[in-house]
Write a protein that holds these residues in place. Structure first.
Motif, PDB file in Angstrom:
ATOM      1  N   UNK A  58      58.268 -41.708 -10.653  1.00 15.78           N
ATOM      2  CA  UNK A  58      59.708 -41.776 -10.455  1.00 15.78           C
ATOM      3  C   UNK A  58      60.447 -40.804 -11.348  1.00 15.78           C
ATOM      4  N   UNK A  59      61.762 -40.743 -11.142  1.00 18.74           N
ATOM      5  CA  UNK A  59      62.633 -39.805 -11.855  1.00 18.74           C
ATOM      6  C   UNK A  59      63.850 -40.541 -12.384  1.00 18.74           C
ATOM      7  N   UNK A  60      64.262 -40.202 -13.622  1.00 18.48           N
ATOM      8  CA  UNK A  60      65.508 -40.706 -14.218  1.00 18.48           C
ATOM      9  C   UNK A  60      66.203 -39.506 -14.838  1.00 18.48           C
ATOM     10  N   UNK A  61      67.199 -38.977 -14.149  1.00 21.31           N
ATOM     11  CA  UNK A  61      67.837 -37.740 -14.606  1.00 21.31           C
ATOM     12  C   UNK A  61      68.387 -37.864 -16.021  1.00 21.31           C
ATOM     13  N   UNK A  62      68.870 -39.057 -16.415  1.00 17.43           N
ATOM     14  CA  UNK A  62      69.449 -39.243 -17.751  1.00 17.43           C
ATOM     15  C   UNK A  62      68.386 -39.363 -18.831  1.00 17.43           C
ATOM     16  N   UNK A  63      67.165 -39.698 -18.445  1.00 20.42           N
ATOM     17  CA  UNK A  63      66.088 -39.824 -19.412  1.00 20.42           C
ATOM     18  C   UNK A  63      65.980 -41.215 -19.997  1.00 20.42           C
ATOM     19  N   UNK A 111      64.363 -30.773 -17.952  1.00 16.80           N
ATOM     20  CA  UNK A 111      64.982 -32.078 -17.761  1.00 16.80           C
ATOM     21  C   UNK A 111      65.135 -32.791 -19.095  1.00 16.80           C
ATOM     22  N   UNK A 112      65.890 -33.892 -19.078  1.00 17.02           N
ATOM     23  CA  UNK A 112      66.115 -34.685 -20.290  1.00 17.02           C
ATOM     24  C   UNK A 112      64.813 -35.338 -20.744  1.00 17.02           C
ATOM     25  N   UNK A 153      49.104 -47.943 -16.608  1.00 15.18           N
ATOM     26  CA  UNK A 153      49.992 -47.556 -17.704  1.00 15.18           C
ATOM     27  C   UNK A 153      51.051 -46.578 -17.201  1.00 15.18           C
ATOM     28  N   UNK A 154      52.306 -46.840 -17.589  1.00 17.96           N
ATOM     29  CA  UNK A 154      53.402 -45.903 -17.369  1.00 17.96           C
ATOM     30  C   UNK A 154      53.665 -45.121 -18.653  1.00 17.96           C
ATOM     31  N   UNK A 155      53.806 -43.817 -18.532  1.00 17.97           N
ATOM     32  CA  UNK A 155      54.185 -42.954 -19.656  1.00 17.97           C
ATOM     33  C   UNK A 155      55.331 -42.067 -19.215  1.00 17.97           C
ATOM     34  N   UNK A 156      56.161 -41.639 -20.169  1.00 17.11           N
ATOM     35  CA  UNK A 156      57.308 -40.799 -19.840  1.00 17.11           C
ATOM     36  C   UNK A 156      57.099 -39.377 -20.336  1.00 17.11           C
ATOM     37  N   UNK A 157      57.607 -38.448 -19.553  1.00 16.54           N
ATOM     38  CA  UNK A 157      57.512 -37.020 -19.837  1.00 16.54           C
ATOM     39  C   UNK A 157      58.863 -36.368 -19.560  1.00 16.54           C
ATOM     40  N   UNK A 158      59.018 -35.137 -19.991  1.00 15.96           N
ATOM     41  CA  UNK A 158      60.113 -34.296 -19.518  1.00 15.96           C
ATOM     42  C   UNK A 158      59.554 -32.935 -19.138  1.00 15.96           C
ATOM     43  N   UNK A 159      60.329 -32.230 -18.371  1.00  8.99           N
ATOM     44  CA  UNK A 159      59.908 -30.923 -17.880  1.00  8.99           C
ATOM     45  C   UNK A 159      60.521 -29.841 -18.757  1.00  8.99           C
ATOM     46  N   UNK A 160      59.697 -28.936 -19.247  1.00  9.02           N
ATOM     47  CA  UNK A 160      60.175 -27.882 -20.137  1.00  9.02           C
ATOM     48  C   UNK A 160      59.343 -26.621 -19.890  1.00  9.02           C
TER      49      UNK A 160
END
Length: 423
Positions: free
Chosen positions: A11-16, A54-55, A106-113
């Protein structure tokens, strides 16, 4: 026994949301749908897909870590006897089967850079699911093939007991199903045969006790013709579903939990299947020709709203059910049984466009698809065969699905070459 862990964007969360438990997920199917329909967030979503930064904590990735086992035993016995001029071939079978799925995800969070994914929070195992599903089934069947003059009757009866449980939530469901059937053929002469059949079908539900099994009554009637050169078949069918089930999988779902089962209520499907085959002999070569066509009309019998099927109105077409399907093949075969024998085939496949959601618009349907394939083989020696082929010769690109996350296209032009060795 099978174990695997595969990771995918969830999934995606634009605000982070660096912490996965606080992630306000927008599914990728919603992202694609917003872009297709030029919604307010379309430019932002498109930028993410194009690789924009992204954030922190804006992209959720799930480790789908699971273990499976499947085991059982099958026992079958048969008996042949006669009563007067009536021949009986009785078959009796029993099967015990059990399987299990153990998921620790497991869910993990990332950002795009800079066009790369950068880890923000490596979640704890179990934060995306820690559950164990077990199923046990006992099936027993009895079938008798009865031959009397030109008639053949095949009555049968199957009983199945299925017990499903989700252990960590004490969720439990049990079904007992009786599935009778009868097939009948009549040989008019050496070439013509008339056939008919009626059979009870079923599909088991999930471990949710509120769900019932899918049941259907399936009818067919038709005629066959066969001689050494020509074969033909024409069969009409009618299927009456009492409780059509849709199962959310990683490939078929979009906004649903994998493994959940959804009821499509009543569905009626009817249609026609036709096939023709012909073989022409010329000197040492044989030219086989085969044509198959299927017409299907399947509609929902009730109106309802479903995360899986969409907003359904009575009379809507059943999803992913093409009205027309067509296959044509022609080939040439030369002394296949000998060294130096060879064969080549051209195959054409057509599949009509389909709705991927009920009451679909242009962003919820597939393309009609027409593809051509070439294949052939050469018998190098008695035990060595060379084979090859080209699929989708004209490299046609068609939309064949839209689940789980937007457009899926068919296989591109693909060539293959191989060798078979018989030891």
């Amino acid at each position: 026994d099978f174990k695997r862990n595969w990771s995918k964007t969830e999934g995606l969360d634009l605000d982070g949301s660096i912490n996965a438990s606080d992630f306000k997920s927008t599914s990728w199917s919603s992202v694609i749908d917003t872009i297709n329909r030029q919604g307010a967030l379309s430019p932002d979503y498109q930028a993410v897909l194009d690789g924009a930064d992204t954030a922190d904590g804006s992209i959720l990735i799930r480790d789908n870590n699971r273990e499976y086992y499947s085991r059982g035993i099958d026992l079958v016995t048969g008996l042949h006897f006669s009563t007067g001029n009536v021949q009986h071939d009785v078959e009796i079978g029993m099967r015990y089967h059990e399987d299990e799925e153990d998921r620790l995800q497991r869910n993990s969070t990332f950002h795009q850079e800079n066009n790369d994914l950068v880890l923000d929070d490596k979640g704890e195992w179990g934060n995306a699911g820690d559950r164990e599903e077990v199923a046990r089934a006992v099936a027993v069947y009895l079938q008798d093939t009865i031959r009397w003059n030109q008639w053949t009757f095949v009555p049968g009866l199957r009983y199945e007991n299925i017990d499903k449980s989700r252990l960590n939530t004490n969720r439990h469901n049990r079904v007992d199903v009786w599935a009778p059937g009868l097939g009948v053929t009549y040989a008019v002469n050496n070439n013509w045969t008339v056939l008919a059949g009626i059979h009870r079908g079923f599909t088991p539900p999930s471990s949710d006790a509120s769900e019932s099994e899918e049941k259907s009554n399936n009818y067919e009637v038709g005629v066959r013709f066969s001689d050494p050169q020509f074969q033909a078949e024409l069969i009409g069918f009618y299927n009456d579903y009492e409780n059509l089930l849709g199962v959310c999988t990683a490939s078929s779902g979009s906004n649903c939990e994998v493994g959940d089962v959804f009821s499509g209520n009543g569905v009626k499907a009817y249609g026609l299947e036709a096939s023709l085959g012909y073989q022409h002999q010329w000197k040492t070569m044989t030219f086989p020709v085969r044509v198959n066509y299927t017409y299907t009309r399947a509609t929902f019998e009730e109106s309802f709203d479903s995360d899986f099927f969409g907003e359904v109105k009575q009379g809507d077409d059943l999803t992913y059910t093409p009205t027309h399907q067509f296959n044509f093949s022609i080939g040439v075969e030369n002394q296949l049984e000998k060294s130096g024998g060879w064969a080549g085939y051209l195959t054409t496949n057509y599949v009509d466009d389909m709705c991927t959601r009920a009451r679909c618009d242009r962003f919820e349907q597939t393309d009609d698809s027409l593809t051509f394939d070439l294949s052939g083989h050469y018998q190098l020696t008695k035990s060595v065969q060379l084979y090859g082929g080209v699929d989708n010769v004209f490299d046609r690109e068609d939309i064949i699905a839209r689940q789980p996350y937007g457009v899926r296209v068919n296989k591109p032009r693909t060539a293959l070459l191989g060798i078979k060795i018989a030891l």
